[in-house]
Design a protein around this motif. Sequence first.
Motif, short mmCIF file in Angstrom:
data_model
loop_
_atom_site.label_atom_id
_atom_site.label_comp_id
_atom_site.label_asym_id
_atom_site.label_seq_id
_atom_site.Cartn_x
_atom_site.Cartn_y
_atom_site.Cartn_z
N GLY A 1 0.82 -1.20 0.00
CA GLY A 1 0.00 0.00 0.00
C GLY A 1 0.86 1.25 0.00
O GLY A 1 2.03 1.21 0.37
N LEU A 2 0.24 2.36 -0.42
CA LEU A 2 0.92 3.67 -0.44
C LEU A 2 0.09 4.69 0.31
O LEU A 2 -1.15 4.69 0.23
N TRP A 3 0.79 5.58 0.98
CA TRP A 3 0.14 6.71 1.63
C TRP A 3 1.23 7.70 2.00
O TRP A 3 2.41 7.45 1.75
N ASP A 4 0.84 8.81 2.62
CA ASP A 4 1.78 9.82 3.09
C ASP A 4 1.52 10.13 4.55
O ASP A 4 0.38 10.03 5.02
N VAL A 5 2.55 10.54 5.27
CA VAL A 5 2.41 10.83 6.69
C VAL A 5 1.82 12.22 6.94
O VAL A 5 1.28 12.48 8.00
N ILE A 6 1.92 13.11 5.96
CA ILE A 6 1.43 14.48 6.12
C ILE A 6 0.14 14.64 5.32
O ILE A 6 0.08 14.30 4.13
N GLU A 7 -0.88 15.14 5.97
CA GLU A 7 -2.17 15.40 5.31
C GLU A 7 -2.10 16.68 4.49
O GLU A 7 -2.56 16.75 3.35
N SER A 8 -1.52 17.73 5.10
CA SER A 8 -1.38 19.01 4.40
C SER A 8 -0.24 19.79 5.04
O SER A 8 0.13 19.55 6.18
N ALA A 9 0.29 20.73 4.26
CA ALA A 9 1.38 21.57 4.77
C ALA A 9 1.58 22.75 3.82
O ALA A 9 1.18 22.70 2.66
N ASP A 10 2.22 23.77 4.34
CA ASP A 10 2.69 24.87 3.51
C ASP A 10 4.04 24.45 2.95
O ASP A 10 4.91 24.00 3.71
N ARG A 11 4.20 24.55 1.64
CA ARG A 11 5.48 24.19 1.04
C ARG A 11 5.61 24.82 -0.34
O ARG A 11 4.92 24.42 -1.27
N GLU B 1 0.32 19.22 8.95
CA GLU B 1 -0.78 18.55 9.62
C GLU B 1 -0.58 17.07 9.37
O GLU B 1 -0.68 16.61 8.23
N LEU B 2 -0.30 16.32 10.42
CA LEU B 2 0.01 14.89 10.27
C LEU B 2 -1.25 14.05 10.23
O LEU B 2 -2.28 14.39 10.83
N ARG B 3 -1.15 12.95 9.53
CA ARG B 3 -2.23 11.97 9.52
C ARG B 3 -2.15 11.14 10.80
O ARG B 3 -1.09 11.00 11.40
N ASP B 4 -3.27 10.55 11.19
CA ASP B 4 -3.32 9.70 12.38
C ASP B 4 -2.94 8.28 11.97
O ASP B 4 -3.80 7.44 11.70
N LEU B 5 -1.65 8.02 11.92
CA LEU B 5 -1.16 6.72 11.48
C LEU B 5 -1.51 5.60 12.44
O LEU B 5 -1.80 4.48 12.03
N ALA B 6 -1.48 5.90 13.73
CA ALA B 6 -1.77 4.86 14.73
C ALA B 6 -3.18 4.30 14.53
O ALA B 6 -3.37 3.08 14.52
N THR B 7 -4.15 5.16 14.35
CA THR B 7 -5.52 4.71 14.13
C THR B 7 -5.67 4.05 12.76
O THR B 7 -6.27 2.98 12.64
#
Length: 164
Positions: A72-82, A94-100
């Motif tokens: 599977g693929l995903w990213d650890v950051i939901e959103s950010a200024d960049r 803004e981090l994703r809730d990886l634990a859940t």
Amino acid sequence: MPLKFAFPPSVDAQTRLLILGSLPGDASIKQGEYYAHRGNAFWHLVGDMLGEDLRATPYAMRLKRLRVRGVGLWDVIESADRPGSLDAAIRGAELRDLATFTTRLPALAAIAFNGKAAAQHGRGQLTGRPDLTLIDLPSSSGANASLSRDKKAEIWRQLREWIA
């Protein structure tokens, strides 16, 4: 600064290995595809790991081939200024809730972090999961020129242990 958003996960109930990036770069966001920049070696590295040439395969089929093999693929950051695409320029992540999220993947055995930023933002969320193997990989990004693609491929091949 421009706010950038990540993509939905590409996973299913059979995902054994989850590869986490940081946040899609500009080329990926523009095309709506993970690892779309021509200089990013991701599809070469993953194809090598799977023993398949994914680079010439249409994007939807690439994702399907990964899922069939339990990846599977995903990213650890939901959103950010960049501004631009470099991870070093990420601000206000803004981090994703990886634990859940990982509790919803019953077959998950390992998580691989594609680069330092992904590991930095993701590892700490998974310290309470001794059932998962956490693997730090050199970034597939073309901006990571400290290792040759062959050396990166050699390191990425350790992921074969978790693919179907």
